[in-house]
Every structure is written in C-alpha cells, then in structure tokens.
Design a protein around this motif. Structure first.
Motif, PDB file in Angstrom:
ATOM      1  N   GLU A  60      57.196 121.125  87.560  1.00  0.00           N
ATOM      2  CA  GLU A  60      57.258 120.714  86.152  1.00  0.00           C
ATOM      3  C   GLU A  60      58.548 121.165  85.462  1.00  0.00           C
ATOM      4  N   ARG A  61      59.332 121.959  86.155  1.00  0.00           N
ATOM      5  CA  ARG A  61      60.597 122.395  85.553  1.00  0.00           C
ATOM      6  C   ARG A  61      61.694 121.337  85.679  1.00  0.00           C
ATOM      7  N   ILE A  62      61.490 120.357  86.545  1.00  0.00           N
ATOM      8  CA  ILE A  62      62.451 119.269  86.687  1.00  0.00           C
ATOM      9  C   ILE A  62      62.223 118.263  85.565  1.00  0.00           C
ATOM     10  N   THR A  63      63.250 118.044  84.742  1.00  0.00           N
ATOM     11  CA  THR A  63      63.132 117.058  83.663  1.00  0.00           C
ATOM     12  C   THR A  63      63.690 115.701  84.063  1.00  0.00           C
ATOM     13  N   HIS A  64      64.579 115.687  85.067  1.00  0.00           N
ATOM     14  CA  HIS A  64      65.191 114.436  85.484  1.00  0.00           C
ATOM     15  C   HIS A  64      65.843 114.637  86.842  1.00  0.00           C
ATOM     16  N   THR A  65      65.773 113.615  87.696  1.00  0.00           N
ATOM     17  CA  THR A  65      66.484 113.637  88.977  1.00  0.00           C
ATOM     18  C   THR A  65      67.305 112.366  89.100  1.00  0.00           C
ATOM     19  N   GLU A  66      68.580 112.544  89.366  1.00  0.00           N
ATOM     20  CA  GLU A  66      69.506 111.422  89.524  1.00  0.00           C
ATOM     21  C   GLU A  66      69.922 111.331  90.982  1.00  0.00           C
ATOM     22  N   HIS A  67      69.782 110.166  91.581  1.00  0.00           N
ATOM     23  CA  HIS A  67      70.202 109.951  92.960  1.00  0.00           C
ATOM     24  C   HIS A  67      71.467 109.094  92.959  1.00  0.00           C
ATOM     25  N   LEU A  68      72.586 109.673  93.369  1.00  0.00           N
ATOM     26  CA  LEU A  68      73.846 108.941  93.458  1.00  0.00           C
ATOM     27  C   LEU A  68      74.062 108.551  94.911  1.00  0.00           C
ATOM     28  N   PRO A  69      74.111 107.270  95.205  1.00  0.00           N
ATOM     29  CA  PRO A  69      74.158 106.826  96.595  1.00  0.00           C
ATOM     30  C   PRO A  69      75.515 107.101  97.236  1.00  0.00           C
ATOM     31  N   PRO A  70      75.561 107.031  98.560  1.00  0.00           N
ATOM     32  CA  PRO A  70      76.860 107.150  99.234  1.00  0.00           C
ATOM     33  C   PRO A  70      77.770 106.001  98.840  1.00  0.00           C
ATOM     34  N   ARG A  71      79.065 106.231  98.965  1.00  0.00           N
ATOM     35  CA  ARG A  71      80.044 105.196  98.645  1.00  0.00           C
ATOM     36  C   ARG A  71      80.965 104.997  99.845  1.00  0.00           C
ATOM     37  N   ILE A  72      81.254 103.751 100.177  1.00  0.00           N
ATOM     38  CA  ILE A  72      82.136 103.434 101.303  1.00  0.00           C
ATOM     39  C   ILE A  72      83.576 103.445 100.816  1.00  0.00           C
ATOM     40  N   GLY A  73      84.457 104.042 101.608  1.00  0.00           N
ATOM     41  CA  GLY A  73      85.858 104.145 101.223  1.00  0.00           C
ATOM     42  C   GLY A  73      86.660 102.886 101.530  1.00  0.00           C
ATOM     43  N   ARG A  74      87.830 102.758 100.867  1.00  0.00           N
ATOM     44  CA  ARG A  74      88.740 101.633 101.079  1.00  0.00           C
ATOM     45  C   ARG A  74      90.105 102.182 101.493  1.00  0.00           C
ATOM     46  N   HIS A  75      90.574 101.758 102.652  1.00  0.00           N
ATOM     47  CA  HIS A  75      91.833 102.264 103.203  1.00  0.00           C
ATOM     48  C   HIS A  75      93.025 101.431 102.752  1.00  0.00           C
ATOM     49  N   ALA A  76      94.214 101.992 102.936  1.00  0.00           N
ATOM     50  CA  ALA A  76      95.477 101.301 102.695  1.00  0.00           C
ATOM     51  C   ALA A  76      96.490 101.853 103.692  1.00  0.00           C
ATOM     52  N   GLU A  77      97.755 101.490 103.507  1.00  0.00           N
ATOM     53  CA  GLU A  77      98.832 102.010 104.356  1.00  0.00           C
ATOM     54  C   GLU A  77      99.758 102.887 103.519  1.00  0.00           C
ATOM     55  N   TRP A  78     100.370 103.861 104.178  1.00  0.00           N
ATOM     56  CA  TRP A  78     101.357 104.670 103.478  1.00  0.00           C
ATOM     57  C   TRP A  78     102.594 103.828 103.166  1.00  0.00           C
ATOM     58  N   PRO A  79     103.275 104.098 102.063  1.00  0.00           N
ATOM     59  CA  PRO A  79     104.512 103.358 101.744  1.00  0.00           C
ATOM     60  C   PRO A  79     105.552 103.506 102.854  1.00  0.00           C
ATOM     61  N   ASP A  80     106.409 102.501 102.990  1.00  0.00           N
ATOM     62  CA  ASP A  80     107.401 102.492 104.067  1.00  0.00           C
ATOM     63  C   ASP A  80     108.381 103.649 103.984  1.00  0.00           C
ATOM     64  N   LEU A  81     108.653 104.146 102.794  1.00  0.00           N
ATOM     65  CA  LEU A  81     109.657 105.196 102.635  1.00  0.00           C
ATOM     66  C   LEU A  81     109.177 106.578 103.078  1.00  0.00           C
ATOM     67  N   ILE A  82     107.886 106.716 103.375  1.00  0.00           N
ATOM     68  CA  ILE A  82     107.388 107.999 103.879  1.00  0.00           C
ATOM     69  C   ILE A  82     107.934 108.227 105.280  1.00  0.00           C
ATOM     70  N   ARG A  83     108.449 109.399 105.537  1.00  0.00           N
ATOM     71  CA  ARG A  83     109.002 109.709 106.846  1.00  0.00           C
ATOM     72  C   ARG A  83     107.932 109.578 107.930  1.00  0.00           C
ATOM     73  N   PRO A  84     108.238 108.956 109.085  1.00  0.00           N
ATOM     74  CA  PRO A  84     107.244 108.794 110.160  1.00  0.00           C
ATOM     75  C   PRO A  84     106.750 110.134 110.695  1.00  0.00           C
TER      76      PRO A  84
END
Length: 824
Positions: A60-84
């Motif tokens: 009874e001490r819980i007043t609210h429970t929030e469930h935040l679902p997992p999130r899938i990530g989105r990839h990209a590429e490093w900029p060309d000027l970054i040293r290899p």
C-alpha cells in the motif's frame, strides 16, 4: 551593487510503526508502455519490486508504478574527418558504430561549432565529444613539439574527472603516447603538476581549479592555452544558480586568455535532458551553441515506483500526524535489496542522511550476516580524497552491494552493473530524478528506480500527481552571470590576469562599465590610460568562492586527537555544526562541542545519542527596491531587491528512526544579513473579507501559504527548498499590507525568485492544490509545516491558506508575468 563591492572590500581586509487512523486512502496507479515479453531473471526489476512489496503493509506504500519500455537504438557513421586510428580504437573498445546523436555532435565539433548534447543517462555523451577531441589531439601530436593541439575537460566534481581519466586512458591506449590525459585538481600531487602543465594534452580539472589555479597562472600554462582546440564541459546542467553564474564568468575569463594567446576554442557540452539546453549553454559560455536533444541510444526497461512511507502513531508539532522518515524507509529497502544480492545505490539529499542510511543498513545486515554489513557504505562530499577513491573503486568492482550517496555520485561516474536505485526524497529537479534513476541499468539490463517521498509538500504532491514527473518536461537551467555579486570579483580576477579594457565590455556584459567605475572608486582597481589594473597584493582569485559558500570552509576536528574529519561550507556552519549538533562521518557519530567562527573550526567528540539535530532560525525582510509590479485585481505581485536578516536561534533533537521531537535547545549565534532578490505578493482587506479570512487567522493563513509555496517552487525552478527562504507578515512596514515573500538564499540572487515571478500563476495554483488535497485536518509536514520554520510552525491555518490563495488566483492574469528587468 554598492553592497556587492563593499563585500569585496571586507573580504580583502578580513522500524515500521503501525498506521494511524485517518491515513490517506491510496488509489495506486500503474501505467505500462507496451513492454514486450522477455525472459525474467532473478534481478529483473519487476521481480525485485514484487519482492520488496510482498505483504499488504508494504504494497500500500506504492502510489504509482511507471513502466518505461526498452528502446531500440539507431546507428550512424562517424564523420569522414575523424582519424581512422581513433575509429579503430573505438572499435577495439567494442563499439562498432556510433549512435545518430553521437555522429551529429562530432560533425558540429569538427566544423568548429560549439554544441551541447542533452540526451539521457548512459546515452554515450562522453563518446560524442571524445572522438573528435582524440582525433584533433592525434593531429596535434604530429606537430614538431608534439603538442600542436590541447583539450580541457571541466567536471563539477573531482570524482567524475578521475573516472573520465580512467575511461580516456583505456580508450586511447591503442594511440600510444599521442594522447596524454592527466587530472589537475586539488588532489594532484605537487610533483606531478609541472608535468601536467608542460606535457599533458588532455587536462581534466574542475571550475574551482580553473578559477584559482590555472587562470591566475596563465603564463605558466601559455603553451597549453595557445594550442587549446576544445573545451569539454561535462554535466553542465549542474551549473545553475549562483554556482552556475560563477562558472559562466570563469569561462569568460578563460576565453579572454585564450584570445590573448591566439586560440579560439570550441565548447563541447554534455547535459542531462533539460528544457532549452542550447539557450542555457549559450548563457553559460557566452557563445551561440547548437543543441542535440534527440536520443538515439538503446535503453533497457525501467520500472519506476513512487513510494510514500506510512503515517505513524506519533504526533509532531502542534499535534500533526507524523509520517515515517524517508531516511528510515530507504535504509530498510537498501537492507532488503542487499540481502537479495541486488546491487543498489540509495541517493539522499544530505551528507547526514547518507551516513544515517548506511549506519542503519549496516546494523540490520549485521543481524543477518556480518559479511553483508561490510558490503554497504556511505559516499558524500567532505571525505578525504583517498576515502573517495577507495569507495569508487569498490563500487566499480562490485565489492560493495549497496551505497548510500549524496549527489556527488549522481554525475556520470561509470558504476555500470547496478540493478536498482533508491531516491530518498525528491532531489530538487526532474532532471536530477532521471539522472539518478539512470545510474542503474547502464549496460542495457532492466532496472528498478524507487522515489521514496519525504514528509514534505512537494514530495507528497509528486507521489500523488505522477504526471508531474512522467509527463512534464524537465526544468530550464537558471543562472544569472550579470549578478553584480558574481561579476565584480571576476572583473578583479580578470584584471589581475590581463589589464581590463573597454573592449572587454562585450565579453562581460552590460554591467561592465558601471562595475569597473565602482571598483575603481573603491580602490580595488586602478585605471591607467584606457586600462584597469589590479594593484593589490592579495590574489584577486581569492575574493570569491565560486561554490557560493561564502568564506573559508569550517574544519571539523576530533577534539581528543586533533584529527581532521572533513569540512563544511561556511554558509552552512550555523545550521549544521553549531554547538550540540550531531555530525556523522564514515558510520561514526559525533557531537559538536564547540563551533569557533573566528578560527573556522568545529570541535567534535565521538558519541552515540539516540537523536539527530535540526537547526531553527528567525528571519526578517526589508524591501530595498521594487523593480517590477503587476496587479492581480487589488493584489500586487512584485519582484525586486530585498535585505534579509537571519539568525539561528535553537535546534531540535529528533529521534533517529521516527523523527519524534525530543526537545529544543537555545543557541546564541550572531545574525547574518543578505542582500538578494525576491518575489512577493500582497492582499488587501477587501480580498481577505472575500476569502473569509478573519483578522485572527490572517497570520496563520499567510504563514501556511508561504511554507507551501516554498515547498512547491522547486517544481518550477531548478532549485532546492533550502536554496530559497520566505517570510510572511500580516502588516509589513514597507508594503503596509499583508505580504508573503519568497527570496533567493544567495547574495545578489540566483534566478529562482525571478523564475517564481514569471510562473507565479502556475506555481501558486499548484501550491493551493497541494494544500487542499492533503487529507490531514489542520496541517502537517506533507502540506504546510516546514522543517526549518523558526517559529515552530505556529501559527498555521490550512483552510485559511486555501481560501486566500483561491481569492488571489481568481484575479490573476491569464498569461505568465512579464520578464523582469535585468539584475541590479
């Protein structure tokens, strides 16, 4: 402004209890956001929460429970000027591709555009600025002197800088000696400092050391500053209020010196999610800053529970019902989690609270398994450096199962592998809530976060209004670099570094001409031709403490041995280490025998009293200048400058577990005055009649409204209720009307009262609703009683406050208040 300068001149000279009848009936809410099916583990957050809430009493001490679902990530590429070579080093660390927001941030950095990354905890903000920085350092290593490019990293805490140093060294290991990171702070041995100045190309420090150690000695740092390409400002959301205003001026001094040596560094900022991060970053740096707020990183499931401790059979002040303390509740939960092998950090707002939770949990664990007791500890500011480092390492390796910590551990220290976080009381901002909750589940696993409410108006409001946490945006960061109390000492410091000229007005802002003239008048600066010089023998950088503590820290010394236990800010000494105060350190309890204000020392003796202490004070306010005034019907809402006189007059002794008041002891401490900014409102006799607030209850109605409004303001400004103060007067001599004041607790103001003025309608509406919703009869700590009230919470009139605020709000304009004018 004159008082700000006068201050500079002075500085140069000198167990669970059964539930009582009438407890609130709960309507526990649970909200889930499309959580996919998954394999359940022993430390799965839902399973852990089910174990914690086994039994009706706990559930009874819980007043609210929030469930935040997992999130899938989105990839990209490093900029060309970054040293290899840098990209390969990142891949060697197990990171094949960046997230989209990391790649975007790197592109801005490579185009020499200042940028702020304001994404969630564990979203890879560090890599966003590290990759372009390492690439630039690798380019610079090919210069004839091997130091063609340098970078500076600023952290709000030493612990975070040390943690970042380890991470950078690991990531850059494949690059050999091209990247030479080093920490330069108060803990750096003297024999290492010269090497850092001459050879390190990635220096990690904090604003305090930049202010006192690096900028005043800029000539010795000239080769570093000349090659400075990037300045990283990590966890920049912590730079708010007076501290943030000071840091803004330190950064302007850094930019000025860089220009002197021919460099123009790019600023890369990282922040927890915040409203208008680009605007806040621009105010902090004085430069345009691009913001990146879309988080493209993956996230594990988060189960977030709001937890309200039960009422007890005890009676508090004026017979008010008393709720079990959040400290005791968190200590019990930490004990249960440690027994289950759930790795947990319990965040708590105060140093004393962190020690108490650790102490109680250790005692309870010892009764179960003595080996477990040693796997729980406390972590807070004021510890000696070697103590902090040992605790960080033990938590990092998993040697510790549980830690009770202040916000010193909230920031980005890598403590991955945690299963749960306990937040002991609302930490002051929604940004901090998510920052602390994000400490768990940092490797993508599910995590549990529990916010344990204190017996406080704001905490009570939040656990019964979950939408305020889960549906509202985070706060705007509030700071005011033009505060003359902040700017004046930095102008002196800047003049001691390089003589000031009128051209510096563009850098330091509109108050520059007036302040330089007054500094000259007070003989703090001397004008020669078109320049101002610092000609005094004292170090100008010592004029101000950028943490806003006001004076030298008070040393806490064990009387029997002379051993230094730690320090406390001078501004907090009257309330925390007064004679008779209980002080906790590393699980041991001490009692202050004597506070020597002249020598800035508090002598303590080890003892085991069954109580804690809490200081009480009295306050009066005088209006110096009303800068903005708008009508609310017959009422007036005002913003301006005030002088506050405060004196600590006594302290309460409270039982450790229950919070029961055992007695009050008088104190004889000198009063202190404060010139600051305030918001205040007045009401007329006709409005009191309309609200049915008869003369006998006017003081109690005003007093109750004042307490509750202070308690709710942190929901609208990035402040803590201890950063602000208030006074209510049935007939104030300056307004000649019943008046309620709420003021910033820092010289010159911190921006909180200004934010209250701008959001007054929303702020006071929430205040009225919070009082009205509380089911106590005549007022309690959950609505109108204040823990720091110097009058012992007397008089208070709950119903009168609700009627008065309703009448006031009935005449409020629909739109928010206009922008107040700039600071004095």
């Amino acid at each position: 402004m004159h008082d700000a300068l006068r201050a500079l001149s002075v500085t140069l000279v000198t167990p669970t209890v059964s539930v009582a009848a009438g407890q609130r009936q709960r309507s526990t809410s649970v909200r889930s956001r499309a959580v996919p099916s998954r394999k359940v583990s022993h430390n799965d957050p839902r399973t852990v929460l089910d174990r914690l809430t086994a039994g009706a009493e706990r559930a009874e001490r819980i007043t609210h429970t929030e469930h935040l679902p997992p999130r899938i990530g989105r990839h990209a590429e490093w900029p060309d000027l970054i040293r290899p070579e840098v990209i390969e080093a990142v891949r060697s660390a197990g990171i094949e591709q960046p997230w989209e927001h990391q790649s975007r941030a790197a592109r801005h950095a490579l185009r020499d555009e200042s940028v702020i990354i304001a994404t969630g905890t564990a979203s890879g903000k560090s890599l966003s600025y590290l990759v372009p920085t390492l690439s630039a350092l690798l380019d610079g290593s090919e210069a004839p002197n091997g130091r063609g490019t340098t970078a500076l990293y600023l952290s709000p805490t030493k612990a975070l800088a040390a943690d970042q140093r380890r991470s950078i060294a690991d990531l850059a290991a494949p690059l050999g000696t091209a990247v030479r990171p080093a920490v330069f702070d108060g803990d750096t041995p003297v024999e290492e400092r010269e090497w850092v100045r001459l050879f390190a190309n990635y220096v990690l420090t904090n604003p305090d050391m930049l202010h006192r150690g690096i900028l005043p000695a800029h000539a010795r740092w000239s080769s570093f500053l000349r090659a400075l390409r990037y300045v990283v400002i990590d966890e920049c959301h912590t730079y708010r209020g007076v501290f943030g205003s000071h840091v803004a001026q330190v950064i302007r001094r850094l930019r000025r010196l860089c220009a002197r040596y021919g460099s123009d560094p790019v600023f890369l900022l990282a922040s927890a999610t915040a409203a208008d991060p680009g605007e806040a970053a621009a105010r902090l740096t004085g430069l345009p800053v691009t913001e990146i707020t879309e988080d493209s990183s993956p996230r594990g499931e988060l189960v977030f529970a709001l937890w309200e401790p039960p009422l007890t059979e005890l009676e508090g002040e004026r017979g008010a019902p008393v709720r079990r303390t959040a400290t005791a509740e968190s200590a019990e939960l930490l004990t249960d989690l440690a027994v289950q092998g759930v790795r947990t950090v319990a965040f708590v707002r105060s140093r004393r609270g962190s020690e108490l939770i650790s102490l109680i949990a250790q005692e309870r664990l010892a009764a179960v398994d003595r080996g477990l007791a040693s796997r729980v500890a406390a972590y807070r500011g004021g510890y000696l450096p070697e103590e902090r480092r040992a605790l960080e390492q033990a938590l990092h390796t998993g040697e510790l199962l549980g830690l009770s910590a202040t916000s010193a551990l909230e920031l980005g220290i890598d403590i991955s592998g945690l299963d749960a976080v306990l937040i002991t009381g609302y930490p002051g901002t929604r940004a901090s809530v998510w920052q602390q909750a994000g400490r768990a589940g940092r490797k993508g696993q599910g995590a549990l976060a529990v916010l344990v409410a204190r017996d406080d108006p704001l905490d009570t409001y939040l656990v019964h209004h979950p939408e305020s946490l889960f549906e509202q945006p985070v706060e705007t960061t509030v700071l005011d670099p033009d505060n003359p109390y902040v700017l004046a000492p930095h102008l002196c410091a800047a003049a001691s570094e390089i003589p000031l000229s009128e051209a510096d007005s563009a850098l330091f802002g509109p108050a520059f001409p007036e302040l330089t003239a007054q500094l000259e008048e007070r003989k703090l600066l001397r004008r020669r031709g078109a320049s101002w010089y610092w000609t005094r023998k004292e170090r100008a950088a010592d004029l101000t403490d950028i943490r806003g503590s006001g004076g030298s820290p008070v040393q806490i010394v064990e009387a029997a041995t002379g051993r230094l236990l730690g320090t406390v800010d001078a501004a907090a000494a009257h309330t925390t280490v007064h004679d008779g105060a209980v002080h906790l350190h590393q699980g041991r309890t001490y009692v202050v025998k004597h506070l020597d204000l002249e020598d800035s020392a508090a002598l303590v003796e080890e003892a085991s009293p069954p109580w804690t202490t809490m200081a009480r004070d009295t306050t009066s306010v005088a209006v110096l200048e009303t800068e903005t005034e708008i009508p609310w019907g017959e009422a007036r809402l005002c913003f301006g400058t005030v002088e506050v006189t405060n004196q600590v007059v006594s302290y309460l002794r409270r039982r450790v577990i229950t919070g029961e008041v055992l007695g009050e002891t008088k104190l004889d401490l000198p009063p202190r005055t404060l010139r600051t900014r305030a918001v205040w409102w007045t009401v007329t006799e006709d409005q009191l009649d309309a609200a049915r607030v008869i003369p006998e209850i006017v003081p109690g109605a005003l007093h109750a409204a004042e307490h509750a409004s202070i308690g709710l303001l942190p929901l609208f400004a990035t402040c803590d209720r201890w950063d602000i103060g208030g006074v209510s007067v049935p007939l104030h001599p300056d307004t000649l009307l019943p008046t309620v004041f709420v003021y910033d607790g820092h010289p010159g103001g911190a921006g909180f009262a200004e934010r209250a003025f701008r959001t007054a309608r929303e702020w006071l509406t929430a205040t009225r609703d919070a009082i009205a919703a509380c089911e106590c009869e005549a007022g309690c700590p959950s609505c109108i009683q204040s823990p720091k009230c110097g009058n012992g919470n007397d008089p208070l009139h709950k119903r009168g406050a609700v009627r008065l605020l309703s009448e006031l709000l009935s005449s409020a304009p629909d739109s928010s208040a206009p922008e107040p004018p700039p600071g004095p």
